[in-house]
Design a protein around this motif. Structure first.
Motif, PDB file in Angstrom:
ATOM      1  N   ILE A   1     -17.056  25.557  45.239  1.00  0.00           N
ATOM      2  CA  ILE A   1     -16.198  26.599  44.781  1.00  0.00           C
ATOM      3  C   ILE A   1     -15.355  27.245  46.009  1.00  0.00           C
ATOM      4  CG2 ILE A   1     -15.973  29.062  43.911  1.00  0.00           C
ATOM      5  CD1 ILE A   1     -18.517  27.920  42.142  1.00  0.00           C
ATOM      6  N   LEU A   2     -15.943  27.487  47.038  1.00  0.00           N
ATOM      7  CA  LEU A   2     -15.531  28.094  48.302  1.00  0.00           C
ATOM      8  C   LEU A   2     -14.511  27.401  48.906  1.00  0.00           C
ATOM      9  CD1 LEU A   2     -18.768  29.823  49.745  1.00  0.00           C
ATOM     10  CD2 LEU A   2     -16.713  31.259  49.050  1.00  0.00           C
ATOM     11  N   LYS A   3     -14.762  26.211  49.035  1.00  0.00           N
ATOM     12  CA  LYS A   3     -13.874  25.228  49.632  1.00  0.00           C
ATOM     13  C   LYS A   3     -12.776  25.042  48.897  1.00  0.00           C
ATOM     14  CE  LYS A   3     -17.023  22.680  52.309  1.00  0.00           C
ATOM     15  NZ  LYS A   3     -17.740  21.517  52.533  1.00  0.00           N
ATOM     16  N   ARG A   4     -12.546  24.957  47.342  1.00  0.00           N
ATOM     17  CA  ARG A   4     -11.763  24.956  46.309  1.00  0.00           C
ATOM     18  C   ARG A   4     -10.748  26.269  46.659  1.00  0.00           C
ATOM     19  NH1 ARG A   4     -14.362  22.471  42.202  1.00  0.00           N
ATOM     20  NH2 ARG A   4     -15.407  24.401  41.802  1.00  0.00           N
ATOM     21  N   ALA A   5     -11.359  27.373  47.033  1.00  0.00           N
ATOM     22  CA  ALA A   5     -10.576  28.754  46.977  1.00  0.00           C
ATOM     23  C   ALA A   5     -10.269  28.840  48.760  1.00  0.00           C
ATOM     24  CB  ALA A   5     -11.372  29.898  46.783  1.00  0.00           C
ATOM     25  N   ALA A   6     -10.023  27.816  49.368  1.00  0.00           N
ATOM     26  CA  ALA A   6      -9.518  27.654  50.668  1.00  0.00           C
ATOM     27  C   ALA A   6     -10.572  28.424  51.728  1.00  0.00           C
ATOM     28  CB  ALA A   6      -8.156  28.052  50.627  1.00  0.00           C
ATOM     29  N   PHE A   7     -11.818  28.628  51.593  1.00  0.00           N
ATOM     30  CA  PHE A   7     -12.522  29.217  52.485  1.00  0.00           C
ATOM     31  C   PHE A   7     -12.767  28.111  53.428  1.00  0.00           C
ATOM     32  CE2 PHE A   7     -12.897  32.655  49.459  1.00  0.00           C
ATOM     33  CZ  PHE A   7     -13.435  33.668  50.210  1.00  0.00           C
ATOM     34  N   GLU A   8     -12.914  28.222  54.696  1.00  0.00           N
ATOM     35  CA  GLU A   8     -13.316  27.177  55.586  1.00  0.00           C
ATOM     36  C   GLU A   8     -14.568  27.641  56.123  1.00  0.00           C
ATOM     37  OE1 GLU A   8     -11.182  27.328  59.492  1.00  0.00           O
ATOM     38  OE2 GLU A   8     -10.417  29.412  58.997  1.00  0.00           O
ATOM     39  N   GLU A   9     -15.319  26.509  56.496  1.00  0.00           N
ATOM     40  CA  GLU A   9     -16.757  26.606  57.055  1.00  0.00           C
ATOM     41  C   GLU A   9     -16.683  26.960  58.497  1.00  0.00           C
ATOM     42  OE1 GLU A   9     -20.610  23.838  57.880  1.00  0.00           O
ATOM     43  OE2 GLU A   9     -19.401  23.346  55.865  1.00  0.00           O
ATOM     44  N   ILE A  10     -17.331  27.918  58.999  1.00  0.00           N
ATOM     45  CA  ILE A  10     -17.108  28.540  60.346  1.00  0.00           C
ATOM     46  C   ILE A  10     -18.636  28.368  60.840  1.00  0.00           C
ATOM     47  CG2 ILE A  10     -15.325  29.912  59.786  1.00  0.00           C
ATOM     48  CD1 ILE A  10     -17.190  32.217  59.837  1.00  0.00           C
TER      49      ILE A  10
ATOM     50  N   GLY B   1     -19.638  25.548  35.817  1.00  0.00           N
ATOM     51  CA  GLY B   1     -18.854  24.181  35.383  1.00  0.00           C
ATOM     52  C   GLY B   1     -17.525  24.510  34.720  1.00  0.00           C
ATOM     53  N   ARG B   2     -17.028  25.773  34.318  1.00  0.00           N
ATOM     54  CA  ARG B   2     -16.171  25.927  33.305  1.00  0.00           C
ATOM     55  C   ARG B   2     -14.733  26.629  34.398  1.00  0.00           C
ATOM     56  NH1 ARG B   2     -18.673  28.615  28.186  1.00  0.00           N
ATOM     57  NH2 ARG B   2     -20.226  26.930  27.982  1.00  0.00           N
ATOM     58  N   GLY B   3     -14.983  26.441  35.561  1.00  0.00           N
ATOM     59  CA  GLY B   3     -13.725  27.283  36.372  1.00  0.00           C
ATOM     60  C   GLY B   3     -13.834  28.789  36.554  1.00  0.00           C
ATOM     61  N   ILE B   4     -15.019  29.354  36.269  1.00  0.00           N
ATOM     62  CA  ILE B   4     -15.174  30.748  36.186  1.00  0.00           C
ATOM     63  C   ILE B   4     -15.147  31.255  37.449  1.00  0.00           C
ATOM     64  CG2 ILE B   4     -16.452  32.894  35.345  1.00  0.00           C
ATOM     65  CD1 ILE B   4     -16.944  31.058  32.934  1.00  0.00           C
ATOM     66  N   GLY B   5     -16.061  30.568  38.347  1.00  0.00           N
ATOM     67  CA  GLY B   5     -16.406  31.018  39.591  1.00  0.00           C
ATOM     68  C   GLY B   5     -15.105  30.838  40.356  1.00  0.00           C
ATOM     69  N   SER B   6     -14.383  29.819  40.243  1.00  0.00           N
ATOM     70  CA  SER B   6     -13.127  29.786  40.996  1.00  0.00           C
ATOM     71  C   SER B   6     -12.071  30.622  40.697  1.00  0.00           C
ATOM     72  CB  SER B   6     -12.384  28.348  40.831  1.00  0.00           C
ATOM     73  OG  SER B   6     -13.392  27.151  41.295  1.00  0.00           O
ATOM     74  N   ALA B   7     -11.978  31.024  39.480  1.00  0.00           N
ATOM     75  CA  ALA B   7     -10.997  32.147  39.188  1.00  0.00           C
ATOM     76  C   ALA B   7     -11.305  33.320  39.620  1.00  0.00           C
ATOM     77  CB  ALA B   7     -10.947  32.069  37.388  1.00  0.00           C
ATOM     78  N   ALA B   8     -12.575  33.714  39.648  1.00  0.00           N
ATOM     79  CA  ALA B   8     -13.148  34.873  40.068  1.00  0.00           C
ATOM     80  C   ALA B   8     -12.914  34.918  41.760  1.00  0.00           C
ATOM     81  CB  ALA B   8     -14.688  34.952  39.971  1.00  0.00           C
ATOM     82  N   LEU B   9     -13.079  34.063  42.295  1.00  0.00           N
ATOM     83  CA  LEU B   9     -13.000  34.063  43.933  1.00  0.00           C
ATOM     84  C   LEU B   9     -11.296  34.135  43.993  1.00  0.00           C
ATOM     85  CD1 LEU B   9     -15.810  33.077  44.263  1.00  0.00           C
ATOM     86  CD2 LEU B   9     -15.063  31.634  45.870  1.00  0.00           C
ATOM     87  N   GLU B  10     -10.544  33.730  43.348  1.00  0.00           N
ATOM     88  CA  GLU B  10      -9.036  33.824  43.333  1.00  0.00           C
ATOM     89  C   GLU B  10      -8.734  35.142  43.356  1.00  0.00           C
ATOM     90  OE1 GLU B  10      -5.701  33.084  45.026  1.00  0.00           O
ATOM     91  OE2 GLU B  10      -7.326  31.748  45.185  1.00  0.00           O
ATOM     92  N   PHE B  11      -9.491  35.878  42.190  1.00  0.00           N
ATOM     93  CA  PHE B  11      -9.154  37.164  41.832  1.00  0.00           C
ATOM     94  C   PHE B  11      -9.476  38.148  43.007  1.00  0.00           C
ATOM     95  CE2 PHE B  11     -10.745  41.341  40.537  1.00  0.00           C
ATOM     96  CZ  PHE B  11      -9.596  41.793  39.668  1.00  0.00           C
ATOM     97  N   ALA B  12     -10.507  37.807  43.567  1.00  0.00           N
ATOM     98  CA  ALA B  12     -11.384  38.738  44.710  1.00  0.00           C
ATOM     99  C   ALA B  12     -10.208  38.688  45.852  1.00  0.00           C
ATOM    100  CB  ALA B  12     -12.578  38.267  44.982  1.00  0.00           C
ATOM    101  N   VAL B  13      -9.631  37.315  46.141  1.00  0.00           N
ATOM    102  CA  VAL B  13      -8.910  37.269  47.268  1.00  0.00           C
ATOM    103  C   VAL B  13      -7.479  37.970  47.045  1.00  0.00           C
ATOM    104  CG1 VAL B  13      -7.523  35.215  48.324  1.00  0.00           C
ATOM    105  CG2 VAL B  13      -9.621  34.817  48.085  1.00  0.00           C
ATOM    106  N   GLN B  14      -7.044  37.650  46.016  1.00  0.00           N
ATOM    107  CA  GLN B  14      -5.811  38.636  45.844  1.00  0.00           C
ATOM    108  C   GLN B  14      -5.937  40.034  45.751  1.00  0.00           C
ATOM    109  OE1 GLN B  14      -2.892  37.287  45.857  1.00  0.00           O
ATOM    110  NE2 GLN B  14      -3.706  35.162  46.082  1.00  0.00           N
ATOM    111  N   ALA B  15      -7.181  40.654  45.035  1.00  0.00           N
ATOM    112  CA  ALA B  15      -7.389  41.959  45.034  1.00  0.00           C
ATOM    113  C   ALA B  15      -7.705  42.295  46.734  1.00  0.00           C
ATOM    114  CB  ALA B  15      -8.715  42.395  44.433  1.00  0.00           C
ATOM    115  N   ALA B  16      -8.366  41.733  47.391  1.00  0.00           N
ATOM    116  CA  ALA B  16      -8.522  42.035  48.759  1.00  0.00           C
ATOM    117  C   ALA B  16      -7.544  42.055  49.491  1.00  0.00           C
ATOM    118  CB  ALA B  16      -9.591  40.810  49.462  1.00  0.00           C
ATOM    119  N   ARG B  17      -6.432  41.246  49.472  1.00  0.00           N
ATOM    120  CA  ARG B  17      -5.306  41.111  50.039  1.00  0.00           C
ATOM    121  C   ARG B  17      -4.283  42.267  49.763  1.00  0.00           C
ATOM    122  NH1 ARG B  17      -3.154  36.201  48.573  1.00  0.00           N
ATOM    123  NH2 ARG B  17      -4.059  35.055  50.412  1.00  0.00           N
TER     124      ARG B  17
END
Length: 180
Positions: free
Chosen positions: A147-156, A109-125
């Motif tokens: 968290i995934l949806k906030r990081a612009a992941f789409e359900e497939i 609930g502190r935004g750590i998961g969201s920040a971690a996902l954004e980091f992973a996305v940037q590193a992956a790219r």
């Protein structure tokens, strides 16, 4: 892939897993044992020990050196407060990987998961040149789905009996993010 740490929040950093992390990682898994149990495979008692984590780290670092996985830890001071992995990295025309993560029960609930996902996305790219990331959640794991949806992941879609979690084969909701 750089092994230096990067800030996620004012107090939490992310960096590649290291051999000396075995004790802190065993502590993190012990502290979060009940919290993670519904979302992870059944674990042997050895998994929660320093020796068990040392063996796991060796395996993960071997995959990291081979270029098929990137194992990160989320740290606050000397304490591990989460884990994030890119696994099953595929090159060639696919340029894809699976993303998995968890955050300490006391840090949610502190935004750590969201920040971690954004980091992973940037590193992956930017560092790995990947085109796509995929993640899977249990259908009732709404917090992870948010968290995934906030990081612009789409359900497939839904993958029936996708992973053996908490002692049974369970369906998973699949998400992806196209990076370029």
């Amino acid at each position: 892939m750089t092994e230096n740490s990067s800030a996620l929040t004012d107090t939490v950093r992310v960096r590649v897993l290291r051999r000396p992390d075995a004790g802190a990682l065993a502590d993190a898994y012990l502290r979060n044992r009940e919290h993670l149990a519904p979302w992870e495979p059944l674990r042997s008692e050895d998994f929660f020990t320093v020796n068990g984590q040392s063996a796991g780290i060796e395996s993960k670092l071997g995959l990291f050196i081979a270029g098929s996985d990137v194992p990160w830890v989320l740290v606050e001071g000397s304490r591990i407060v989460g884990v994030m992995n890119l696994s099953g990295i595929v090159r060639g025309p696919f340029l894809s990987a699976h993303l998995g993560y968890w955050v300490d029960k006391d840090m949610t609930g502190r935004g750590i998961g969201s920040a971690a996902l954004e980091f992973a996305v940037q590193a992956a790219r930017s560092e790995l040149g990947l085109h796509r990331l995929q993640a899977a959640t249990l259908p009732h794991n709404t917090a992870s789905q948010r968290i995934l949806k906030r990081a612009a992941f789409e359900e497939i879609g839904l993958a029936p009996r996708y992973l053996h979690i908490a002692g049974s084969w369970q369906d998973h909701v699949l998400f992806q993010r196209i990076l370029f």
